[in-house]
Design an enzyme around this catalytic site. Structure first.
Site, PDB file in Angstrom:
ATOM      1  N   GLU A   1      56.597  54.706  29.982  1.00 22.24           N
ATOM      2  CA  GLU A   1      57.853  54.789  30.676  1.00 22.24           C
ATOM      3  C   GLU A   1      58.122  55.866  31.771  1.00 22.24           C
ATOM      4  O   GLU A   1      58.764  56.117  32.687  1.00 22.24           O
ATOM      5  CB  GLU A   1      59.079  54.759  29.531  1.00 22.24           C
TER       6      GLU A   1
ATOM      7  N   THR B   1      57.334  54.562  39.938  1.00 19.64           N
ATOM      8  CA  THR B   1      55.709  54.463  40.236  1.00 19.64           C
ATOM      9  C   THR B   1      55.279  53.123  39.930  1.00 19.64           C
ATOM     10  O   THR B   1      55.497  52.658  38.928  1.00 19.64           O
ATOM     11  CB  THR B   1      54.927  55.574  39.529  1.00 19.64           C
TER      12      THR B   1
ATOM     13  N   LEU C   1      49.973  62.206  40.468  1.00 17.13           N
ATOM     14  CA  LEU C   1      50.792  61.112  40.125  1.00 17.13           C
ATOM     15  C   LEU C   1      52.218  61.380  40.747  1.00 17.13           C
ATOM     16  O   LEU C   1      53.028  60.324  40.898  1.00 17.13           O
ATOM     17  CB  LEU C   1      50.846  60.854  38.320  1.00 17.13           C
TER      18      LEU C   1
ATOM     19  N   TYR D   1      68.057  55.183  31.424  1.00 20.26           N
ATOM     20  CA  TYR D   1      67.122  54.069  31.457  1.00 20.26           C
ATOM     21  C   TYR D   1      66.070  54.294  30.447  1.00 20.26           C
ATOM     22  O   TYR D   1      65.779  53.424  29.555  1.00 20.26           O
ATOM     23  CB  TYR D   1      66.595  54.001  32.951  1.00 20.26           C
TER      24      TYR D   1
ATOM     25  N   ASP E   1      67.050  49.675  35.250  1.00 23.72           N
ATOM     26  CA  ASP E   1      66.209  50.454  36.313  1.00 23.72           C
ATOM     27  C   ASP E   1      66.555  49.722  37.672  1.00 23.72           C
ATOM     28  O   ASP E   1      67.398  48.839  37.701  1.00 23.72           O
ATOM     29  CB  ASP E   1      64.799  50.285  35.938  1.00 23.72           C
TER      30      ASP E   1
ATOM     31  N   CYS F   1      61.526  38.073  41.251  1.00 24.96           N
ATOM     32  CA  CYS F   1      62.885  38.402  41.985  1.00 24.96           C
ATOM     33  C   CYS F   1      62.567  39.816  42.846  1.00 24.96           C
ATOM     34  O   CYS F   1      63.268  40.852  42.674  1.00 24.96           O
ATOM     35  CB  CYS F   1      63.850  38.560  41.157  1.00 24.96           C
TER      36      CYS F   1
ATOM     37  N   CYS G   1      62.372  32.357  44.833  1.00 28.81           N
ATOM     38  CA  CYS G   1      63.312  31.579  44.305  1.00 28.81           C
ATOM     39  C   CYS G   1      62.832  30.143  43.745  1.00 28.81           C
ATOM     40  O   CYS G   1      63.234  29.781  42.729  1.00 28.81           O
ATOM     41  CB  CYS G   1      64.540  31.430  45.176  1.00 28.81           C
TER      42      CYS G   1
ATOM     43  N   CYS H   1      61.566  30.476  40.480  1.00 31.66           N
ATOM     44  CA  CYS H   1      62.068  31.322  39.638  1.00 31.66           C
ATOM     45  C   CYS H   1      62.481  30.638  38.194  1.00 31.66           C
ATOM     46  O   CYS H   1      63.157  29.446  38.485  1.00 31.66           O
ATOM     47  CB  CYS H   1      63.270  32.029  40.394  1.00 31.66           C
TER      48      CYS H   1
END
Length: 367
Positions: free
Chosen positions: A45, A51, A88, A128, A146, A200, A207, A210
DNA sequence: TAATCGTGGTG
DNA sequence: TCACCAAGATT
């Protein structure tokens, strides 16, 4: 109509089922999804902040080889951790993670805490990431909002709040509190993000395929391309720099550690200055080095490096030169300078901008 | 609240 | 080439 009113005649159960079924059938096989070790979820996480998944995967795999457990990371040297993070970006993530893992080793016997207050206290763990660890690793129904989640839910409920504002996240957290699957919060949160990453998407959302299109207000209104609302950021400012690769009479290379705070903190670099004006001359560079107690011969400009950050651009003129006489140990120490063998430069963590200099001058060149 | 903090990929 | 974007946190 308020979101609460929208929710009252909105099929929560149907949405959860459609989303979870799609996730079960379409989720990507990612390294950190193969286990539910809270430490590994945590590391993934942190790496995934701002990233992309494809960028993170090789870093994650390498990191887990070096530091497979809380204890292994807690016992590592910070410079080793930064070296593993090299390239990174957002290096405070690495320093904060290392610091927090040490706390977990010290205060929690190496076990990642499963309470919101405790997890949130850890350095580098914000709203988050705390929610992500609690839900994904411990299956606790906590929101993990997020950019993906804000984009998806902006469209689902046709919400025009500016997602670049800090307070907007709280609104989405309260929405997730209401719609999250209590049976499988881990998969629910991951599914919301996976949908944002695969279907999305920011531009040209898919869509037509979806799995939750029938639950989506933006789709019904045809405004999916207008959402989410996000304020534009100011363009980066250019900074002219001069950097130099210096060799002493023993063939060693001079490198310098950056300050403990600010951009690229604690990483190493070749000595450099910010040039206020663009001057095709190295007098200012020479003066700067003299100020640090170093007498040098500057030979020539050999390269130009351009590096774009989020909020600024470095345009670096790269010079080569030679140290005259013996540098005083105290002077080197004072300016965080170190003379290292050419082959040892790679042992130090460098920002990409200075890796570029290293590649061109020391690896490709004959300097 | 708004700025800061990296890098690489994409259209 | 450039604008925009990515599983945000900190100050």
């Amino acid at each position: 109509m308020t979101t609460l009113e929208k929710l009252s005649n909105w099929n929560i159960k149907g949405y959860q089922q459609d989303l979870l079924k799609w996730y079960d059938e379409n989720k990507r096989d990612l390294p950190w999804r193969r286990e539910r070790d809270p430490y590994k979820i945590w590391v993934s996480e942190i790496m995934l902040q701002q990233t992309k998944v494809d960028t993170v995967i090789p870093y994650y795999n390498r990191f887990m080889k070096f530091f497979p457990t809380v204890q292994a990371l807690a016992e590592a040297e910070e410079e080793t951790v930064l070296k593993a993070w090299e390239g990174l970006g957002y290096y405070s993530r690495a320093r904060n993670l290392h610091k927090a893992v040490k706390e977990v080793q010290e205060n929690y016997g190496g076990q990642v805490p499963a309470e919101k207050e405790e997890v949130h206290k850890l350095s580098g763990v914000g709203p988050y990431t705390a929610g992500a660890i609690l839900s994904i690793a411990f299956n606790i129904p906590a929101p993990a909002v997020d950019g993906n989640v804000m984009r998806v839910l902006s469209r689902i409920f046709s919400i025009y709040d500016d997602i670049s504002k800090a307070t907007t996240r709280k609104r989405f957290e309260s929405i997730v509190d209401e719609i999250i699957s209590k049976e499988n919060p881990s998969h629910f949160n991951q599914a919301l993000m996976e949908l944002g990453a695969l279907i999305c998407t920011p531009k040209s959302p898919a869509c037509l395929i979806c799995p939750v299109q029938e639950h989506c207000a933006a789709r019904a209104e045809g405004v999916q391309e207008l959402l989410p609302v996000k304020a534009k950021k100011s363009p980066p400012k250019k900074k002219q720099m001069k950097a130099i690769v210096l060799k002493d009479d023993a063939g060693r290379i001079l490198i310098q550690q950056r300050p403990e705070t600010g951009m690229l903190a604690k990483l190493w670099q070749f000595p450099n200055i910010e040039a206020e004006e663009v001057v095709e001359d190295y007098a200012d560079l020479k003066k700067h080095l003299l100020f640090m107690g170093l007498q040098v011969d500057i030979f020539e400009k050999v390269h130009e490096v351009r590096h774009v950050f989020t909020h600024l651009i470095w345009e670096i003129d790269v010079y080569i030169g030679e140290l005259k006489g013996m540098a005083r140990e105290a002077d080197l120490e004072l300016a965080s300078l170190r003379l290292v063998e050419k082959g040892d430069v790679d042992l130090y963590p460098f920002p990409v901008s200075h890796q570029k200099i290293n590649d061109f001058v020391l690896k490709k060149g004959d300097f």
